[in-house]
Design a protein around this motif. Sequence first.
Motif, mmCIF file in Angstrom:
data_model
loop_
_atom_site.group_PDB
_atom_site.id
_atom_site.type_symbol
_atom_site.label_atom_id
_atom_site.label_comp_id
_atom_site.label_asym_id
_atom_site.label_seq_id
_atom_site.Cartn_x
_atom_site.Cartn_y
_atom_site.Cartn_z
ATOM 1 N N GLU A 20 -30.698 -30.409 17.807
ATOM 2 C CA GLU A 20 -30.366 -30.523 16.434
ATOM 3 C C GLU A 20 -30.609 -32.028 15.998
ATOM 4 O OE1 GLU A 20 -26.219 -29.721 16.562
ATOM 5 O OE2 GLU A 20 -26.489 -27.639 16.363
ATOM 6 N N ILE A 21 -30.640 -31.915 14.680
ATOM 7 C CA ILE A 21 -30.847 -33.277 13.736
ATOM 8 C C ILE A 21 -29.768 -33.213 12.981
ATOM 9 C CG2 ILE A 21 -32.130 -34.183 12.098
ATOM 10 C CD1 ILE A 21 -34.637 -32.715 12.713
ATOM 11 N N TRP A 22 -28.647 -34.304 13.268
ATOM 12 C CA TRP A 22 -27.324 -34.201 12.826
ATOM 13 C C TRP A 22 -27.054 -35.596 12.379
ATOM 14 C CZ3 TRP A 22 -23.469 -36.933 15.376
ATOM 15 C CH2 TRP A 22 -23.577 -37.051 16.585
ATOM 16 N N ARG A 23 -25.847 -35.627 11.595
ATOM 17 C CA ARG A 23 -25.235 -36.981 11.005
ATOM 18 C C ARG A 23 -23.793 -36.889 10.815
ATOM 19 N NH1 ARG A 23 -29.997 -37.993 12.067
ATOM 20 N NH2 ARG A 23 -31.618 -38.893 10.829
ATOM 21 N N ARG A 24 -22.978 -37.688 11.569
ATOM 22 C CA ARG A 24 -21.440 -37.713 11.216
ATOM 23 C C ARG A 24 -21.148 -38.843 10.066
ATOM 24 N NH1 ARG A 24 -19.973 -36.947 16.219
ATOM 25 N NH2 ARG A 24 -19.013 -34.773 15.784
ATOM 26 N N LEU A 25 -20.633 -38.439 8.982
ATOM 27 C CA LEU A 25 -20.299 -39.434 7.992
ATOM 28 C C LEU A 25 -19.059 -39.438 7.648
ATOM 29 C CD1 LEU A 25 -23.220 -38.063 5.623
ATOM 30 C CD2 LEU A 25 -23.572 -39.717 7.153
ATOM 31 N N VAL A 26 -18.583 -40.609 7.054
ATOM 32 C CA VAL A 26 -17.248 -40.770 6.474
ATOM 33 C C VAL A 26 -17.288 -40.946 4.811
ATOM 34 C CG1 VAL A 26 -15.248 -42.192 6.232
ATOM 35 C CG2 VAL A 26 -15.972 -41.414 8.469
ATOM 36 N N VAL A 27 -17.032 -40.213 4.178
ATOM 37 C CA VAL A 27 -17.320 -40.508 2.510
ATOM 38 C C VAL A 27 -15.934 -40.428 1.787
ATOM 39 C CG1 VAL A 27 -19.482 -39.489 2.585
ATOM 40 C CG2 VAL A 27 -17.572 -38.153 2.287
ATOM 41 N N PRO A 28 -15.470 -41.094 0.755
ATOM 42 C CA PRO A 28 -14.532 -41.234 0.021
ATOM 43 C C PRO A 28 -13.996 -39.475 -0.327
ATOM 44 C CG PRO A 28 -15.742 -42.876 -0.864
ATOM 45 C CD PRO A 28 -16.589 -42.006 0.243
ATOM 46 N N ALA A 29 -12.880 -39.299 -0.374
ATOM 47 C CA ALA A 29 -12.274 -37.879 -0.535
ATOM 48 C C ALA A 29 -12.592 -37.421 -2.041
ATOM 49 C CB ALA A 29 -10.998 -37.656 -0.031
ATOM 50 N N ASP A 30 -12.470 -38.452 -2.967
ATOM 51 C CA ASP A 30 -12.575 -38.154 -4.273
ATOM 52 C C ASP A 30 -14.044 -38.053 -4.931
ATOM 53 O OD1 ASP A 30 -13.386 -40.854 -4.116
ATOM 54 O OD2 ASP A 30 -11.556 -41.425 -5.731
ATOM 55 N N TRP A 31 -14.913 -38.182 -3.809
ATOM 56 C CA TRP A 31 -16.415 -38.116 -4.564
ATOM 57 C C TRP A 31 -16.688 -36.541 -4.937
ATOM 58 C CZ3 TRP A 31 -20.091 -41.301 -1.212
ATOM 59 C CH2 TRP A 31 -19.968 -42.820 -1.826
ATOM 60 N N THR A 32 -17.460 -36.286 -6.008
ATOM 61 C CA THR A 32 -17.720 -35.256 -6.487
ATOM 62 C C THR A 32 -19.221 -34.772 -5.700
ATOM 63 O OG1 THR A 32 -18.898 -36.126 -8.391
ATOM 64 C CG2 THR A 32 -16.710 -35.253 -8.664
ATOM 65 N N LEU A 33 -19.540 -33.527 -5.736
ATOM 66 C CA LEU A 33 -20.670 -33.190 -5.046
ATOM 67 C C LEU A 33 -21.930 -33.984 -5.515
ATOM 68 C CD1 LEU A 33 -20.402 -29.073 -4.927
ATOM 69 C CD2 LEU A 33 -20.003 -30.885 -2.992
ATOM 70 N N ASP A 34 -21.778 -34.191 -6.902
ATOM 71 C CA ASP A 34 -23.046 -34.914 -7.176
ATOM 72 C C ASP A 34 -23.344 -36.273 -6.803
ATOM 73 O OD1 ASP A 34 -20.911 -35.731 -9.006
ATOM 74 O OD2 ASP A 34 -22.541 -36.900 -10.151
ATOM 75 N N HIS A 37 -24.855 -35.972 -2.918
ATOM 76 C CA HIS A 37 -26.346 -35.596 -3.012
ATOM 77 C C HIS A 37 -27.211 -36.920 -2.401
ATOM 78 C CE1 HIS A 37 -30.261 -35.118 -4.308
ATOM 79 N NE2 HIS A 37 -30.144 -35.659 -5.228
ATOM 80 N N PRO A 38 -27.051 -38.077 -3.244
ATOM 81 C CA PRO A 38 -27.633 -39.197 -2.772
ATOM 82 C C PRO A 38 -27.297 -39.835 -1.422
ATOM 83 C CG PRO A 38 -26.331 -39.864 -4.521
ATOM 84 C CD PRO A 38 -26.297 -38.450 -4.397
ATOM 85 N N VAL A 39 -26.044 -39.449 -0.996
ATOM 86 C CA VAL A 39 -25.492 -39.928 0.508
ATOM 87 C C VAL A 39 -26.392 -38.875 1.348
ATOM 88 C CG1 VAL A 39 -23.518 -39.599 1.948
ATOM 89 C CG2 VAL A 39 -23.230 -40.803 -0.381
ATOM 90 N N LEU A 40 -26.480 -37.639 1.286
ATOM 91 C CA LEU A 40 -27.160 -36.809 2.164
ATOM 92 C C LEU A 40 -28.626 -37.457 2.260
ATOM 93 C CD1 LEU A 40 -25.571 -33.677 1.500
ATOM 94 C CD2 LEU A 40 -25.133 -34.915 3.405
ATOM 95 N N ASP A 48 -35.743 -37.674 -2.058
ATOM 96 C CA ASP A 48 -35.221 -37.053 -3.090
ATOM 97 C C ASP A 48 -36.252 -36.788 -4.238
ATOM 98 O OD1 ASP A 48 -33.276 -36.203 -4.845
ATOM 99 O OD2 ASP A 48 -32.671 -38.232 -5.681
ATOM 100 N N SER A 49 -37.407 -36.236 -3.734
ATOM 101 C CA SER A 49 -38.638 -35.674 -4.427
ATOM 102 C C SER A 49 -38.880 -34.178 -5.006
ATOM 103 C CB SER A 49 -39.960 -36.132 -3.902
ATOM 104 O OG SER A 49 -40.048 -35.810 -2.653
ATOM 105 N N HIS A 50 -37.758 -33.577 -4.589
ATOM 106 C CA HIS A 50 -37.566 -31.994 -4.641
ATOM 107 C C HIS A 50 -36.253 -31.797 -5.426
ATOM 108 C CE1 HIS A 50 -41.391 -31.581 -2.452
ATOM 109 N NE2 HIS A 50 -40.848 -32.351 -1.648
ATOM 110 N N LEU A 51 -36.110 -30.504 -5.755
ATOM 111 C CA LEU A 51 -34.962 -29.964 -6.158
ATOM 112 C C LEU A 51 -33.968 -29.718 -5.147
ATOM 113 C CD1 LEU A 51 -36.097 -27.368 -8.800
ATOM 114 C CD2 LEU A 51 -35.036 -29.683 -9.454
#
Length: 205
Positions: A20-34, A37-40, A48-51
């Motif tokens: 597996e290729i994986w990451r464990r992240l902590v992010v602010p809970a109030d962030w929206t999906l948009d 995206h740049p976090v992932l 970020d060169s594709h849809l």
Amino acid sequence: MFQPPNAARLHVTLVEIEPEIWRRLVVPADWTLDRLHPVLQAAFGWTDSHLHEFRIGGLRYDDPALLDDGFGGPRVFDSTEVRLQDFVGHDGSFTYAYDFGDDWQHLIRIEDWLALDPAPRHALCLEGARARPPEDVGGPWGYEDFLGIIRDPAHEEHRSTLRWAGGHFDPEWFDLDLINKDLRNAFRANARRRLHQPKPKAPKD
């Protein structure tokens, strides 16, 4: 005194690849999906060169102006209207698709809700494993072929494939400090995006 969660701990796995290729992240809970995206993108080192789109419960989320085809296809909902904290009390598993040609599927699982003091202002990678595949390598099956070629010096495409990949590729490479640096810069308009994996430093004499 009860403090509502202000962060989410996410486990993100690139599916159909072993090991597996994986990451464990902590992010602010109030962030929206948009904002996720740049976090992932930064966490995995994509360029970020594709849809892309998020897929939740059979529904698609991103920028409707970019993905609605106008021919009666599945509706695309606005990713700016869904926050991570909307998943509190619900099944927190969903997917993030990047590059509809290679079709990289990232399984995102919300492992825990956290009440941190102070509240986080940016994303943090806690741990992870292995490098993401090269861009435009052809999806999971193309990546498998790519690894077979670069591991076989006798293969007729060995040198040209390595050259295409930047001259070096280590599937086990993972640099936590570099990933967290990229995460801190994820929202900068001029954020540097690496097309190729950093080459190892030559040993000092």
